[in-house]
Write an enzyme that holds these catalytic residues in place. Structure first.
Site, PDB file in Angstrom:
ATOM      1  N   GLY A  10       0.813  -1.211   0.000  1.00  0.00           N
ATOM      2  CA  GLY A  10       0.000   0.000   0.000  1.00  0.00           C
ATOM      3  C   GLY A  10       0.846   1.261   0.000  1.00  0.00           C
ATOM      4  O   GLY A  10       2.079   1.205   0.042  1.00  0.00           O
ATOM      5  N   GLN A  11       0.167   2.403  -0.039  1.00  0.00           N
ATOM      6  CA  GLN A  11       0.896   3.677  -0.051  1.00  0.00           C
ATOM      7  C   GLN A  11       1.788   3.813   1.173  1.00  0.00           C
ATOM      8  O   GLN A  11       2.980   4.107   1.058  1.00  0.00           O
ATOM      9  CB  GLN A  11      -0.096   4.849  -0.082  1.00  0.00           C
ATOM     10  CG  GLN A  11      -0.896   4.973  -1.349  1.00  0.00           C
ATOM     11  CD  GLN A  11      -1.744   6.227  -1.320  1.00  0.00           C
ATOM     12  OE1 GLN A  11      -1.296   7.303  -1.703  1.00  0.00           O
ATOM     13  NE2 GLN A  11      -2.982   6.111  -0.872  1.00  0.00           N
ATOM     14  N   VAL A  12       1.212   3.607   2.348  1.00  0.00           N
ATOM     15  CA  VAL A  12       1.985   3.728   3.591  1.00  0.00           C
ATOM     16  C   VAL A  12       2.932   2.543   3.728  1.00  0.00           C
ATOM     17  O   VAL A  12       4.088   2.705   4.148  1.00  0.00           O
ATOM     18  CB  VAL A  12       1.040   3.830   4.801  1.00  0.00           C
ATOM     19  CG1 VAL A  12       1.837   3.826   6.108  1.00  0.00           C
ATOM     20  CG2 VAL A  12       0.199   5.105   4.714  1.00  0.00           C
ATOM     21  N   ASP A  45      -3.646 -12.814   4.590  1.00  0.00           N
ATOM     22  CA  ASP A  45      -4.973 -12.567   4.023  1.00  0.00           C
ATOM     23  C   ASP A  45      -5.898 -12.077   5.125  1.00  0.00           C
ATOM     24  O   ASP A  45      -6.344 -12.845   5.978  1.00  0.00           O
ATOM     25  CB  ASP A  45      -5.517 -13.848   3.403  1.00  0.00           C
ATOM     26  CG  ASP A  45      -6.817 -13.620   2.647  1.00  0.00           C
ATOM     27  OD1 ASP A  45      -7.334 -12.478   2.679  1.00  0.00           O
ATOM     28  OD2 ASP A  45      -7.315 -14.579   2.031  1.00  0.00           O
ATOM     29  N   THR A 110      -8.288   6.544  10.896  1.00  0.00           N
ATOM     30  CA  THR A 110      -8.691   7.532   9.899  1.00  0.00           C
ATOM     31  C   THR A 110      -9.555   8.640  10.482  1.00  0.00           C
ATOM     32  O   THR A 110     -10.213   8.463  11.521  1.00  0.00           O
ATOM     33  CB  THR A 110      -9.489   6.818   8.776  1.00  0.00           C
ATOM     34  OG1 THR A 110     -10.048   7.771   7.882  1.00  0.00           O
ATOM     35  CG2 THR A 110     -10.634   6.001   9.359  1.00  0.00           C
ATOM     36  N   ASP A 111      -9.595   9.758   9.784  1.00  0.00           N
ATOM     37  CA  ASP A 111     -10.504  10.850  10.116  1.00  0.00           C
ATOM     38  C   ASP A 111     -11.967  10.443   9.962  1.00  0.00           C
ATOM     39  O   ASP A 111     -12.861  11.086  10.525  1.00  0.00           O
ATOM     40  CB  ASP A 111     -10.221  12.065   9.221  1.00  0.00           C
ATOM     41  CG  ASP A 111     -10.331  11.723   7.733  1.00  0.00           C
ATOM     42  OD1 ASP A 111      -9.556  10.857   7.281  1.00  0.00           O
ATOM     43  OD2 ASP A 111     -11.162  12.325   7.027  1.00  0.00           O
ATOM     44  N   TYR A 134     -17.151   2.179   6.070  1.00  0.00           N
ATOM     45  CA  TYR A 134     -15.701   2.263   6.182  1.00  0.00           C
ATOM     46  C   TYR A 134     -15.301   2.861   7.535  1.00  0.00           C
ATOM     47  O   TYR A 134     -14.490   2.284   8.269  1.00  0.00           O
ATOM     48  CB  TYR A 134     -15.121   3.094   5.035  1.00  0.00           C
ATOM     49  CG  TYR A 134     -13.669   3.447   5.230  1.00  0.00           C
ATOM     50  CD1 TYR A 134     -12.673   2.481   5.141  1.00  0.00           C
ATOM     51  CD2 TYR A 134     -13.280   4.761   5.517  1.00  0.00           C
ATOM     52  CE1 TYR A 134     -11.342   2.796   5.347  1.00  0.00           C
ATOM     53  CE2 TYR A 134     -11.954   5.087   5.711  1.00  0.00           C
ATOM     54  CZ  TYR A 134     -10.982   4.105   5.633  1.00  0.00           C
ATOM     55  OH  TYR A 134      -9.664   4.427   5.840  1.00  0.00           O
ATOM     56  N   LYS A 138     -13.341   1.005  10.729  1.00  0.00           N
ATOM     57  CA  LYS A 138     -12.065   1.492  11.252  1.00  0.00           C
ATOM     58  C   LYS A 138     -12.182   1.821  12.737  1.00  0.00           C
ATOM     59  O   LYS A 138     -11.252   1.573  13.515  1.00  0.00           O
ATOM     60  CB  LYS A 138     -11.594   2.708  10.457  1.00  0.00           C
ATOM     61  CG  LYS A 138     -11.202   2.400   9.017  1.00  0.00           C
ATOM     62  CD  LYS A 138      -9.997   1.454   8.930  1.00  0.00           C
ATOM     63  CE  LYS A 138      -8.707   2.114   9.338  1.00  0.00           C
ATOM     64  NZ  LYS A 138      -7.552   1.200   9.201  1.00  0.00           N
ATOM     65  N   TRP A 159      -6.394  11.966   4.366  1.00  0.00           N
ATOM     66  CA  TRP A 159      -6.072  12.489   3.037  1.00  0.00           C
ATOM     67  C   TRP A 159      -4.669  12.040   2.591  1.00  0.00           C
ATOM     68  O   TRP A 159      -3.835  12.849   2.181  1.00  0.00           O
ATOM     69  CB  TRP A 159      -6.188  14.015   3.033  1.00  0.00           C
ATOM     70  CG  TRP A 159      -7.584  14.543   3.200  1.00  0.00           C
ATOM     71  CD1 TRP A 159      -8.628  13.929   3.845  1.00  0.00           C
ATOM     72  CD2 TRP A 159      -8.096  15.793   2.726  1.00  0.00           C
ATOM     73  NE1 TRP A 159      -9.753  14.730   3.805  1.00  0.00           N
ATOM     74  CE2 TRP A 159      -9.458  15.876   3.125  1.00  0.00           C
ATOM     75  CE3 TRP A 159      -7.544  16.848   2.016  1.00  0.00           C
ATOM     76  CZ2 TRP A 159     -10.262  16.961   2.828  1.00  0.00           C
ATOM     77  CZ3 TRP A 159      -8.346  17.942   1.723  1.00  0.00           C
ATOM     78  CH2 TRP A 159      -9.691  18.003   2.122  1.00  0.00           C
TER      79      TRP A 159
END
Length: 301
Positions: A10-12, A45, A110-111, A134, A138, A159
């Site tokens: 992932g991005q992070v 998984d 997350t926000d 979502y 979370k 973001w």
């Protein structure tokens, strides 16, 4: 030190593999067993949380960083079971293993756990009230990690973008190269936060001697709208030579851009606690944007 990173593709996750490397042996997992560069890694998984303890038993990490998540905000409304498996049940399983083995766990949230009706930056202790599947999944993940009772570091961010992966910045650059004018929502306010910043702060925190446990807000400083972020992206990209010219960005309302899942209109998180507790300075969001644009420009060159 062996650090196990869930969600290494992932991005992070990709930034974590870079940022955590100086700490010791970093072991990555993905659902497919492959990293973006094609190299092999461990398989994890999150759709089958019951399979995770065996992996943890085999690897015996000294720290666990969970950057894996179900992040398809709109699709989650039609796939709640998948969202809760990945975002709530799997983190709970991992947290209970970490507690039993006295291993610190980093978990990202997350926000979207807030309803977006605030007018001042959200503090960590404020009541959560997610608007959709979502955000609820979370929030439940946060609660599962806390309930496990071990040392946990929950970082709420917002973001998120990077030079890789699917994100708002890369979408804007692609669309902006083809169009003279775009319409972007201007009534949702938050703080663009680079995945590199999240990873770098995580590495610093894992080396902090205090042994703290809790929840912190990890974003860049400052705030803007999606419209303001788009304009900043185009200005920086044009200066860096990624775009020939700056397209016109027309401000629209959320009502003019309906989505299956409602977004919080106010997503600004108060990050002072993290800065105070760990002695970390979180720079304005524009700083991270310049770095990511410069990285993309160097890749293009």
């Amino acid at each position: 030190m062996t650090v196990l990173v869930f969600g290494g593709n992932g991005q992070v996750g990709q930034e974590l593999l870079r940022a955590l490397a100086p700490l010791g042996n970093v072991v990555a997992t993905t659902r497919s067993g492959k990293l973006p560069d094609g190299s092999a890694c461990e398989v994890a998984d999150f759709a089958q949380p019951e399979s995770l303890p065996a992996l943890l038993d085999r690897l015996q990490p000294s720290a666990v960083v969970n950057a894996a998540a179900y992040t398809a905000v709109d699709r989650a409304e039609q796939e709640p079971e998948a969202a809760f498996l990945a975002n709530a049940q799997a983190p709970g399983v991992i947290a209970r293993w970490c507690t039993a083995h006295d291993v610190p766990m980093v978990h990202y949230s997350t926000d979207y756990v807030f309803n977006g009706e605030g007018t001042a930056p959200y503090r960590e202790e404020e009541a959560t009230a997610p608007l959709g599947v979502y955000g609820t999944s979370k929030r439940d993940g946060e609660e599962a990690v806390r309930a496990a009772g071990g040392r946990h570091l929950i970082f709420r961010t917002a973001w998120v973008y990077a030079s890789h992966g699917g994100n708002f910045l890369r979408t804007m650059l692609r669309v902006g190269a083809d169009r003279d004018e775009l319409r972007v929502v201007a009534d949702q306010i938050g703080t663009p936060t680079s995945a590199a910043l999240i990873a770098d702060v995580t590495a610093q925190v894992l080396q902090h001697p205090g042994g703290l446990s809790g929840t912190w807000h990890l974003t860049a400083s400052g705030q803007t709208s999606w419209h303001g972020f788009a304009e900043a992206i185009f200005n920086e990209a044009t200066r860096a030579g990624l775009l020939v010219k700056v397209p016109t960005v027309q401000a629209i309302s959320s009502a003019e851009y309906p989505t299956p899942a409602k977004r919080p209109s106010w997503s600004v998180l108060d990050n002072r606690k993290l800065q105070q507790d760990f002695g970390i300075v979180l720079l304005p969001w524009e700083h991270g944007l310049r770095h990511v644009i410069a990285e993309l420009a160097s890749i293009k060159a």
